[in-house]
Motif scaffolding. Structure first.
Motif, PDB file in Angstrom:
ATOM      1  N   TRP A 166       0.834  -1.197   0.000  1.00  0.00           N
ATOM      2  CA  TRP A 166       0.000   0.000   0.000  1.00  0.00           C
ATOM      3  C   TRP A 166       0.872   1.252   0.000  1.00  0.00           C
ATOM      4  N   SER A 167       1.940   1.251   0.789  1.00  0.00           N
ATOM      5  CA  SER A 167       2.798   2.439   0.871  1.00  0.00           C
ATOM      6  C   SER A 167       3.482   2.730  -0.461  1.00  0.00           C
ATOM      7  N   VAL A 168       3.879   1.703  -1.188  1.00  0.00           N
ATOM      8  CA  VAL A 168       4.491   1.920  -2.510  1.00  0.00           C
ATOM      9  C   VAL A 168       3.437   2.469  -3.478  1.00  0.00           C
ATOM     10  N   PHE A 169       2.219   1.935  -3.416  1.00  0.00           N
ATOM     11  CA  PHE A 169       1.140   2.452  -4.263  1.00  0.00           C
ATOM     12  C   PHE A 169       0.892   3.931  -3.969  1.00  0.00           C
ATOM     13  N   GLN A 170       0.829   4.280  -2.679  1.00  0.00           N
ATOM     14  CA  GLN A 170       0.586   5.673  -2.304  1.00  0.00           C
ATOM     15  C   GLN A 170       1.712   6.596  -2.765  1.00  0.00           C
ATOM     16  N   ALA A 171       2.935   6.090  -2.780  1.00  0.00           N
ATOM     17  CA  ALA A 171       4.081   6.905  -3.186  1.00  0.00           C
ATOM     18  C   ALA A 171       4.136   7.102  -4.695  1.00  0.00           C
ATOM     19  N   ASN A 172       3.383   6.311  -5.442  1.00  0.00           N
ATOM     20  CA  ASN A 172       3.361   6.424  -6.899  1.00  0.00           C
ATOM     21  C   ASN A 172       2.604   7.691  -7.293  1.00  0.00           C
ATOM     22  N   PRO A 173       3.216   8.572  -8.061  1.00  0.00           N
ATOM     23  CA  PRO A 173       2.525   9.823  -8.415  1.00  0.00           C
ATOM     24  C   PRO A 173       1.289   9.570  -9.282  1.00  0.00           C
ATOM     25  N   ARG A 174       0.190  10.204  -8.903  1.00  0.00           N
ATOM     26  CA  ARG A 174      -1.061  10.114  -9.661  1.00  0.00           C
ATOM     27  C   ARG A 174      -1.385  11.443 -10.326  1.00  0.00           C
ATOM     28  N   GLY A 175      -0.483  12.385 -10.247  1.00  0.00           N
ATOM     29  CA  GLY A 175      -0.787  13.704 -10.777  1.00  0.00           C
ATOM     30  C   GLY A 175      -1.947  14.298 -10.002  1.00  0.00           C
ATOM     31  N   SER A 176      -2.946  14.782 -10.717  1.00  0.00           N
ATOM     32  CA  SER A 176      -4.114  15.360 -10.050  1.00  0.00           C
ATOM     33  C   SER A 176      -5.223  14.328  -9.872  1.00  0.00           C
ATOM     34  N   GLY A 177      -4.928  13.067 -10.162  1.00  0.00           N
ATOM     35  CA  GLY A 177      -5.941  12.015 -10.063  1.00  0.00           C
ATOM     36  C   GLY A 177      -6.415  11.785  -8.644  1.00  0.00           C
ATOM     37  N   ARG A 178      -7.713  11.565  -8.516  1.00  0.00           N
ATOM     38  CA  ARG A 178      -8.299  11.297  -7.205  1.00  0.00           C
ATOM     39  C   ARG A 178      -8.347   9.789  -6.959  1.00  0.00           C
ATOM     40  N   LEU A 179      -8.207   9.411  -5.706  1.00  0.00           N
ATOM     41  CA  LEU A 179      -8.375   8.027  -5.294  1.00  0.00           C
ATOM     42  C   LEU A 179      -9.826   7.878  -4.845  1.00  0.00           C
ATOM     43  N   VAL A 180     -10.593   7.088  -5.592  1.00  0.00           N
ATOM     44  CA  VAL A 180     -12.021   6.927  -5.346  1.00  0.00           C
ATOM     45  C   VAL A 180     -12.245   5.501  -4.851  1.00  0.00           C
ATOM     46  N   LEU A 181     -12.533   5.377  -3.567  1.00  0.00           N
ATOM     47  CA  LEU A 181     -12.709   4.071  -2.938  1.00  0.00           C
ATOM     48  C   LEU A 181     -14.171   3.654  -2.974  1.00  0.00           C
ATOM     49  N   PHE A 182     -14.401   2.436  -3.417  1.00  0.00           N
ATOM     50  CA  PHE A 182     -15.741   1.855  -3.383  1.00  0.00           C
ATOM     51  C   PHE A 182     -15.824   0.983  -2.144  1.00  0.00           C
ATOM     52  N   THR A 183     -16.803   1.281  -1.300  1.00  0.00           N
ATOM     53  CA  THR A 183     -16.888   0.628  -0.003  1.00  0.00           C
ATOM     54  C   THR A 183     -18.334   0.529   0.459  1.00  0.00           C
ATOM     55  N   THR A 184     -18.645  -0.544   1.142  1.00  0.00           N
ATOM     56  CA  THR A 184     -19.989  -0.684   1.720  1.00  0.00           C
ATOM     57  C   THR A 184     -20.165   0.239   2.918  1.00  0.00           C
ATOM     58  N   ARG A 185     -19.095   0.868   3.385  1.00  0.00           N
ATOM     59  CA  ARG A 185     -19.185   1.799   4.524  1.00  0.00           C
ATOM     60  C   ARG A 185     -19.709   3.178   4.112  1.00  0.00           C
ATOM     61  N   SER A 186     -19.762   3.450   2.827  1.00  0.00           N
ATOM     62  CA  SER A 186     -20.176   4.771   2.358  1.00  0.00           C
ATOM     63  C   SER A 186     -21.686   4.847   2.173  1.00  0.00           C
TER      64      SER A 186
ATOM     65  N   VAL B 280      -6.669   2.923   4.299  1.00  0.00           N
ATOM     66  CA  VAL B 280      -7.055   3.116   2.898  1.00  0.00           C
ATOM     67  C   VAL B 280      -8.249   4.074   2.833  1.00  0.00           C
ATOM     68  N   HIS B 281      -9.217   3.881   3.719  1.00  0.00           N
ATOM     69  CA  HIS B 281     -10.347   4.814   3.774  1.00  0.00           C
ATOM     70  C   HIS B 281      -9.861   6.242   4.007  1.00  0.00           C
ATOM     71  N   ALA B 282      -8.913   6.395   4.916  1.00  0.00           N
ATOM     72  CA  ALA B 282      -8.404   7.729   5.257  1.00  0.00           C
ATOM     73  C   ALA B 282      -7.684   8.385   4.079  1.00  0.00           C
ATOM     74  N   ALA B 283      -7.071   7.588   3.234  1.00  0.00           N
ATOM     75  CA  ALA B 283      -6.319   8.127   2.097  1.00  0.00           C
ATOM     76  C   ALA B 283      -7.201   8.467   0.897  1.00  0.00           C
ATOM     77  N   ALA B 284      -8.413   7.956   0.872  1.00  0.00           N
ATOM     78  CA  ALA B 284      -9.299   8.149  -0.284  1.00  0.00           C
ATOM     79  C   ALA B 284      -9.783   9.593  -0.369  1.00  0.00           C
ATOM     80  N   ASP B 285      -9.822  10.095  -1.597  1.00  0.00           N
ATOM     81  CA  ASP B 285     -10.377  11.425  -1.842  1.00  0.00           C
ATOM     82  C   ASP B 285     -11.903  11.397  -1.841  1.00  0.00           C
ATOM     83  N   ALA B 286     -12.456  10.230  -2.153  1.00  0.00           N
ATOM     84  CA  ALA B 286     -13.910  10.041  -2.139  1.00  0.00           C
ATOM     85  C   ALA B 286     -14.187   8.587  -1.793  1.00  0.00           C
ATOM     86  N   GLN B 287     -15.306   8.359  -1.104  1.00  0.00           N
ATOM     87  CA  GLN B 287     -15.760   7.017  -0.766  1.00  0.00           C
ATOM     88  C   GLN B 287     -17.173   6.865  -1.296  1.00  0.00           C
TER      89      GLN B 287
END
Length: 155
Positions: A62-82, A110-117
């Protein structure tokens, strides 16, 4: 647009996700560790004849994924908690659609890192969809909104 799977548990679901993303022309990110042995040979075998057109990128953690630059891309998490439905969300071309483990979803970090859930509304009493079924719905809506479905081809 990218699809990302967080520590997938089921190899057949990874194979279906590879096929889905290959057919729709969307890259796939696999965030390890997986719940099964994963190697480049296993990805080729799982991808079957879609390996040549699939774009799969592996991240060892997860930490390597987070360190990968996404530019202005948002991380959109799909979750039953939303409580926010995916069809009310305005997707953008640089979004990364993230899905958690089949067995446990995504952890709090992962939830905390998401720009949207977001969630996919389901009938009363239903708990969850298969992860690739959910990804198909989400990716289909996102691609429809940004008008990025591939052109129709006849092989």
């Amino acid at each position: 647009m990218r699809l990302a799977l967080f520590q997938p548990d089921i190899p057949q679901n990874l194979g279906a996700a590879i096929r889905l993303t290959a057919c729709l022309g969307v890259p796939l990110d696999v965030i390890e560790p997986c719940g099964f042995p994963l190697s480049e040979a296993a990805i080729r075998r799982t991808a079957m004849d879609y390996g040549g057109i699939a774009e799969v990128k592996r991240f060892p953690s997860w930490s390597v994924f987070q360190a990968n630059p996404r530019g202005s891309g948002r991380l959109v998490l799909f979750t039953t908690r939303s409580a926010h439905s995916f069809h009310d969300f305005a997707f953008r071309p640089d979004d990364v659609l993230l899905f958690g483990r089949e067995s446990a979803g995504a952890p709090d970090e992962v939830h905390a890192a998401a720009d949207a859930q977001l969630c996919i509304p389901m009938a009363a009493g239903a708990r969850s969809l298969n992860v690739v079924t959910a990804a198909t719905l989400a990716l289909g809506e996102a691609l429809r909104q940004i008008k990025a479905f591939p052109a129709i081809s006849r092989f």
